[in-house]
Scaffold this motif. Structure first.
Motif: not given
Length: 343
Positions: A110-134
């Motif tokens: 629970e604490k990891a989900a709270y503190s890392r939420r923003q970083m995980w959203n950025e990670l997901l954006d990175w995955l979406k951008f790169r999968t579309y790119r390649y």
């Protein structure tokens, strides 16, 4: 290949200072990991070929530092850092009951989900951008995830449009996924996020991963970098790097070598780390007496100067955290190059 080192511009200066770990839980993790490490007999936790770099196979290695009775080496050819640890002991560490109990606890998750939420959203954006790119698409993909120990991140991936099917491997949470059937179709995307740091033979591991990846698929890799600022500066005094959690820290050069050896083409590498300076500043007592510049900078730098220094590390590829996109090397006819173009 993308050779520039992009970085995340902080939304505000204190974001660079934000800690992602709950201090009390992190202290318990360190204490438990130290308990495991110190219980290992040195003769029982050694590699079969500690005189050879596991990444470039060079014998030009030298002792770098020792921590908790575990010797770390640095390769003079590829600049990677690795620990003298054997596979069996590392596997025991991954499954160490006391550590697994902490990391699978509701409080930890629970604490990891709270503190890392923003970083995980950025990670997901990175995955979406790169999968579309390649790949030319970023929805409904078959995803294979190695070593993910955060249920919050797993849920975020599975609920996103990116995910068509999901399989988790080599994780302390694998038993909780209730997936009795393995995906037989090759994956479009393989995630190895902060997992290769546990591998004693990273080349063999990546070869095994490639067997489950589509020939047109993508490998997303993140790892601690042995040539990073805080790794080289703090050595054994880096509280955020410890046996057996971090036994393999390839440099940027080492990442390219191991990917090529395993049959991948590196498409891009970035070093978007935001905590290098914080780690060094928090461990000021661990600096050697001769580090006059860093001590002076710590005493006199403004918050803005510290932020600019971290950005310099990111842009120059000197951060100790790297994100990599790679794909299997395509077969080609004699005389024809095999190169994955942008879509």
């Amino acid at each position: 290949m993308l050779r520039s080192f992009h970085y995340y511009e902080p939304e505000e200066e204190n974001r660079i200072r934000k800690e992602m770990k709950d201090s009390a839980l992190f202290e318990r993790e360190i204490e438990t990991a130290g308990k495991f490490a110190k219980a290992q007999k040195q003769c029982g936790g050694r590699r079969q070929a500690a005189d050879v770099c596991p990444i470039c196979r060079s014998r030009n290695i030298a002792p770098f530092y020792e921590k908790w009775g575990v010797q770390y080496f640095r390769c003079d050819i590829c600049y990677s850092v690795f620990a003298d640890v054997d596979t069996e002991t590392e596997e025991k560490y991954r499954c160490f009951p006391e550590l697994v109990q902490i990391r699978t606890s509701a409080e930890y998750q629970e604490k990891a989900a709270y503190s890392r939420r923003q970083m995980w959203n950025e990670l997901l954006d990175w995955l979406k951008f790169r999968t579309y790119r390649y790949l030319g698409k970023n929805t409904g993909l078959r995803i294979l995830d190695y070593g993910n120990r955060y249920q919050g991140l797993i849920d975020l991936i599975q609920k996103s449009d990116l995910c068509g099917s999901y399989e988790l491997r080599n994780s302390i949470l694998s038993a909780q996924q209730n997936d009795t059937e393995k995906n037989t179709a090759p994956a479009d995307v393989v995630l190895c996020l902060d997992d290769i740091q546990h591998e004693t033979d990273p080349v063999s591991f990546l070869k095994e991963v490639k067997q489950s990846l589509s020939p047109e698929g993508l490998l997303f890799l993140s790892t601690r970098v042995g040539g990073g600022f805080d790794i080289l500066t703090l050595r054994e005094n880096n509280r955020n790097v410890f046996p057996y959690e971090h036994i393999m820290m390839p440099s940027k050069e080492g990442i390219r070598i191991l990917l090529e050896a395993a049959g991948y083409e590196m498409l891009e590498i970035t070093t978007p780390g935001t905590f290098d300076w914080n780690y060094v500043k928090a461990n000021k007592k661990g600096l050697s007496e001769g580090e006059y510049f860093l001590r002076y900078f710590m005493d006199t730098a403004t918050t803005g100067m510290e932020a600019e220094f971290q950005r310099f590390l990111q842009q120059s590829g000197l951060s100790s955290y790297a994100q990599v996109v790679a794909g299997p090397v395509a077969s080609s006819a004699p005389g024809e190059g095999a190169h994955r173009g942008l879509l």
